[in-house]
Design an enzyme around this catalytic site. Structure first.
Site, PDB file in Angstrom:
ATOM      1  N   SER A 204     -20.888 -22.445  41.455  1.00  0.00           N
ATOM      2  CA  SER A 204     -20.499 -21.433  40.403  1.00  0.00           C
ATOM      3  C   SER A 204     -19.878 -19.944  40.822  1.00  0.00           C
ATOM      4  O   SER A 204     -18.852 -20.205  41.505  1.00  0.00           O
ATOM      5  CB  SER A 204     -21.911 -20.993  39.716  1.00  0.00           C
ATOM      6  OG  SER A 204     -21.450 -20.294  38.675  1.00  0.00           O
ATOM      7  N   ASP A 472     -19.853 -29.712  32.440  1.00  0.00           N
ATOM      8  CA  ASP A 472     -20.492 -28.422  32.814  1.00  0.00           C
ATOM      9  C   ASP A 472     -20.014 -27.548  31.594  1.00  0.00           C
ATOM     10  O   ASP A 472     -18.903 -27.732  31.131  1.00  0.00           O
ATOM     11  CB  ASP A 472     -19.699 -28.078  34.015  1.00  0.00           C
ATOM     12  CG  ASP A 472     -20.279 -26.616  34.540  1.00  0.00           C
ATOM     13  OD1 ASP A 472     -20.394 -25.776  33.681  1.00  0.00           O
ATOM     14  OD2 ASP A 472     -20.027 -26.235  35.733  1.00  0.00           O
ATOM     15  N   HIS A 518     -23.952 -27.685  34.843  1.00  0.00           N
ATOM     16  CA  HIS A 518     -23.483 -26.659  35.687  1.00  0.00           C
ATOM     17  C   HIS A 518     -24.291 -26.556  37.033  1.00  0.00           C
ATOM     18  O   HIS A 518     -25.404 -25.718  36.706  1.00  0.00           O
ATOM     19  CB  HIS A 518     -23.551 -25.255  35.133  1.00  0.00           C
ATOM     20  CG  HIS A 518     -22.660 -24.221  35.701  1.00  0.00           C
ATOM     21  ND1 HIS A 518     -21.494 -24.102  36.320  1.00  0.00           N
ATOM     22  CD2 HIS A 518     -23.283 -22.936  36.307  1.00  0.00           C
ATOM     23  CE1 HIS A 518     -21.238 -23.149  36.863  1.00  0.00           C
ATOM     24  NE2 HIS A 518     -22.215 -22.361  36.970  1.00  0.00           N
TER      25      HIS A 518
END
Ligand SMILES: *[C@@H]1O[C@H](CO)[C@@H](O)[C@H](O)[C@H]1NC(C)=O
Ligand SMILES: *[C@@H]1O[C@H](CO)[C@@H](O)[C@H](O)[C@H]1NC(C)=O
Ligand SMILES: *[C@@H]1O[C@H](CO)[C@@H](O)[C@H](O)[C@H]1NC(C)=O
Ligand SMILES: *[C@@H]1O[C@H](CO)[C@@H](O)[C@H](O)[C@H]1NC(C)=O
Ligand SMILES: *[C@@H]1O[C@H](CO)[C@@H](O)[C@H](O)[C@H]1NC(C)=O
Ligand SMILES: *[C@@H]1O[C@H](CO)[C@@H](O)[C@H](O)[C@H]1NC(C)=O
Ligand SMILES: *[C@@H]1O[C@H](CO)[C@@H](O)[C@H](O)[C@H]1NC(C)=O
Ligand SMILES: *[C@@H]1O[C@H](CO)[C@@H](O)[C@H](O)[C@H]1NC(C)=O
Ligand SMILES: *[C@@H]1O[C@H](CO)[C@@H](O)[C@H](O)[C@H]1NC(C)=O
Ligand SMILES: *[C@@H]1O[C@H](CO)[C@@H](O)[C@H](O)[C@H]1NC(C)=O
Ligand SMILES: *[C@@H]1O[C@H](CO)[C@@H](O)[C@H](O)[C@H]1NC(C)=O
Ligand SMILES: *[C@H]1O[C@@H](CO)[C@H](O)[C@@H](O)[C@@H]1NC(C)=O
Ligand SMILES: [Ca+2]
Length: 606
Positions: A204, A472, A518
């Site tokens: 991320s 995601d 994610h």
């Protein structure tokens, strides 16, 4: 094979290590002080010797997460110290876990953060402990933000209209580099061993930070594990405005119930395109080519009243429960589609909702319909568009942007105001495109993080494993595909598509994880990487190029079965006589679908 580090050495440290090899002997303030990098070892960086804190931790456990392994029985020295920059009266804290000498396996790893945090200090596989199961020293930094839990938005503005550029650059790329150079020298002195490998691991924002290091400091690492990078920030945050903006412009904000019905139709239609009906859309590229939301018009939906909790996302699409430190839309503050009560609702999927979903999936366009950016893959759900029920009017309204990461981007980064509000009710599509352009102009050398020439890293012999969940909903999967393609085109301009991938795959591979969310698994029957840093270590230290990324099914009837992940551009396809997917080169249209011409953006987007 190249080693990461050459030591300048420190006489005091070496004098004591000869007699002292146990964790207890090494993990003292005096020994760590003697092992600190000298002032100006990195020019302009001066460690504060008096700031050293060192404590022994034994029999620690690490919980697996983010595709990294866990384990137990770890003994290490927990070290923090601070440093200052020459001429600045600043204080940056760095933090290292140094395995006991018997557990040290000649490795060092820098760990990134998440959300607007430069570091993750969790005990799971998203924080400092990532290195322990691999016998690696782990290092991280507070960026000079004043606390380990501070967000960059806490320190970015000295006041309205005044950006603290030092904090911006600290977050963008500088402080992680400093933590790395200091950490490698500390490791070298502490173990009296300059012969070790250096790695990076993050997902991320931590993934963006990894690319920031690869792009600016190609000499720092032998290998990088980069997950779902929140890179290209000029697009990454504002792309989450697209969902609410399409609601606003089309004048129709669908309920979560109606969007779930569309998502169910999508999943049913696209699941089998990969050759196996298992609830996992392993070929979102084929889904985009074969499905559009018009097919779902008339599908019935019916949902009970809800007292809050918001959008569930439907099959294959995670809703609110994103792990901490991720860049999911509307996780900050109370705005948006969560927490409101909705009445029982039923109906059939409308043509308006179908038009809206088609517009979302086609990606961001300007007022003339010219392409400005991409969007999330089918299977990632439509959470950014879920209408908020207004109990006064009995209508669904476009969700509020206030309090979101995307509002932070527009307020703090672009407009330099300390505010959580953002009202887009008067915006047209051009406003969003203009936000992209404003961010590109202002942050091309910092937050954008898309410099596509990785020649220094490549010359250095470093390896990159870049991975991204194909469903995601926080960072578009296509964002990763786009960057890899930019690197390929910039670095191998004269080679054909397959020839250039052959070259690239010698040192940089991208893996799309079917059905994954994610930085985490999502679809029940989906596979997920086992040990990404482990695969990277085998590549760097053992020369084992990961043509497949080791991965295992996380649930359902095949739980525990190895189902490795294909290296892009090959894509998984099941055939009737096999239980495992074959990695195939997709047809040209399944390649082209990833790369629309961005005719609304007047400069190249990498
Ligand atoms: C440090 O390591 C070097 C090379 O391995 C060795 O020659 C030297 O004796 C060591 N010094 C101490 C103090 O252990
Ligand atoms: C180490 O921790 C484990 C749990 O992870 C525990 O079962 C074991 O008893 C501990 N060992 C010692 C020596 O404390
Ligand atoms: C490591 O040290 C820091 C302070 O220096 C402390 O806050 C933290 O709890 C320690 N971690 C462990 C696992 O002991
Ligand atoms: C920038 O932020 C840091 C950390 O909060 C602070 O120490 C420094 O004084 C700030 N600089 C300016 C010019 O405000
Ligand atoms: C998982 O796969 C099994 C059989 O392969 C199937 O019965 C089940 O419905 C699937 N689960 C989901 C959530 O689709
Ligand atoms: C969906 O239907 C609308 C209205 O009939 C039509 O204008 C549109 O082109 C269709 N979209 C697709 C992708 O076929
Ligand atoms: C659909 O909702 C209406 C009220 O809006 C209600 O009268 C009707 O019973 C509902 N039908 C079903 C099948 O839930
Ligand atoms: C609901 O609608 C009313 C009437 O348009 C409006 O005044 C109110 O602000 C809305 N409530 C919310 C929470 O948006
Ligand atoms: C900064 O600007 C925002 C947005 O205009 C405003 O809400 C806030 O009160 C201002 N803060 C200060 C300290 O003036
Ligand atoms: C939106 O436009 C209307 C009409 O021009 C104006 O009255 C209103 O203040 C605007 N709202 C915002 C938030 O800019
Ligand atoms: C990946 O799988 C291969 C083959 O099963 C094995 O040799 C290798 O050690 C595994 N790597 C990791 C990091 O698990
Ligand atoms: C949506 O999915 C397609 C493909 O599976 C079906 O053919 C359609 O019947 C379905 N649409 C509706 C309204 O159920
Ligand atoms: Ca499938």
């Amino acid at each position: 094979m190249r080693k990461a580090h050459s030591s300048t050495g420190m006489a005091i440290a070496f004098a004591s290590i000869a007699a002292a090899q146990s964790l207890d002997d090494l993990c003292t303030v005096e020994y760590v002080q003697a092992s600190l990098p000298a002032a100006n070892y990195l020019l302009g960086v001066v460690p504060n010797v008096d700031s050293v804190v060192a404590s022994t931790v034994t029999n620690a456990s690490v919980t697996a997460g983010e595709g990294q392994i866990g384990g137990s029985g770890f003994d290490f020295c927990n070290v923090t110290f601070s440093y200052t920059h020459t001429g600045l009266d600043d204080t940056i804290n760095v933090w290292y876990y140094l395995p006991s000498p018997d557990q040290f396996q000649n490795r060092y790893v820098t760990i990134g953060g998440g959300g607007w945090a430069i570091t993750s200090t969790n005990t799971d596989g998203s924080g400092l402990p990532i290195g322990l199961p691999h016998g690696a020293v782990s290092g991280t930094t507070d960026g000079g933000f004043g606390s380990w839990s501070a967000q960059v938005t806490d320190v970015l503005l000295a006041g309205n209209g005044t950006m603290n550029d030092t904090m911006l650059l600290s977050f963008a790329y500088r402080s992680l580099h400093e933590a790395t150079v200091l950490g490698k020298e500390l490791t070298s002195n502490y173990y009296n061993n300059s012969d070790f490998y250096a790695y990076y691991a993050g997902c991320s924002e931590g993934g963006r930070e990894g690319w920031s290091q690869a792009q600016h400091y190609g000499d720092d690492f032998d290998g990088l594990s980069i997950g779902a990078p929140a890179m290209r920030q000029a697009f990454q945050q504002p792309v989450h405005i697209w969902g609410a903006l399409v609601d606003t412009v089309l004048g129709y904000a669908p309920s979560s119930c109606e969007l779930d019905a569309i998502n169910t139709n999508l999943t049913n239609a696209c699941d089998g395109l990969d050759g196996v009906v298992d609830g996992v859309i392993a070929r979102s590229d084929l889904c985009r080519l074969n499905w559009n939301a018009n097919q779902s018009i008339g599908a019935p939906y019916s949902c009970a009243a809800s007292t809050g909790g918001g959008y569930g996302g439907g099959s294959g699409a995670p809703g609110g429960g994103a792990p901490s430190g991720t860049v999911t839309s509307r996780q900050i503050g109370g705005g948006g589609g969560s927490g409101t009560s909705t009445p029982a609702i039923n109906g059939t999927v409308s043509a308006q909702a179908a038009a809206l979903v088609n517009r979302l999936l086609d990606g961001v366009v300007d007022d003339e319909g010219r392409q400005a950016w991409i969007w999330f893959q089918p299977g990632a759900g439509f959470s950014d568009s879920v209408g908020t029920y207004n109990s006064t009017t009995g209508e669904y309204e476009p969700p509020s942007i206030a309090g979101s990461y995307e509002a932070d981007w527009v307020n703090y980064f672009l407009n330099e105001v300390d505010s959580e509000d953002l009202d887009i009710s008067n915006w047209t599509y051009n406003n969003l495109r203009d936000v992209f352009l404003q961010g590109m102009r202002k942050f091309s050398d910092s937050m954008q993080t898309t410099w596509p020439d990785l020649e220094v890293l490549h010359d250095n012999g470093a390896k990159v494993i870049h991975w991204h969940g194909e469903a995601d909903p926080s960072v578009p999967t296509e964002s990763s595909v786009w960057y890899q393609n930019s690197v390929r085109q910039i670095m191998y301009p004269d080679l054909s598509y397959e020839e250039s991938f052959d070259q690239l795959n010698d040192w940089y591979r991208l893996f799309l994880v079917p059905g994954a969310g994610h930085c985490s698994p999502s679809a029940t029957n989906g596979t997920f990487p086992d040990d990404i840093l482990g695969n990277l270590i085998e590549w760097v230290e053992g020369g084992v190029n990961p043509t497949l990324l080791n991965a295992t099914v996380g649930g359902g009837p095949l739980e525990g079965t190895r189902q490795d992940i294909c290296s892009f551009p090959t894509r998984p396809q099941w055939y009737s006589n096999s239980s495992l997917p074959i990695c195939v080169y997709p047809d040209q249209d399944a390649i082209d679908i990833w790369f629309p011409a961005l005719t609304s953006i007047p400069v190249p987007v990498y």
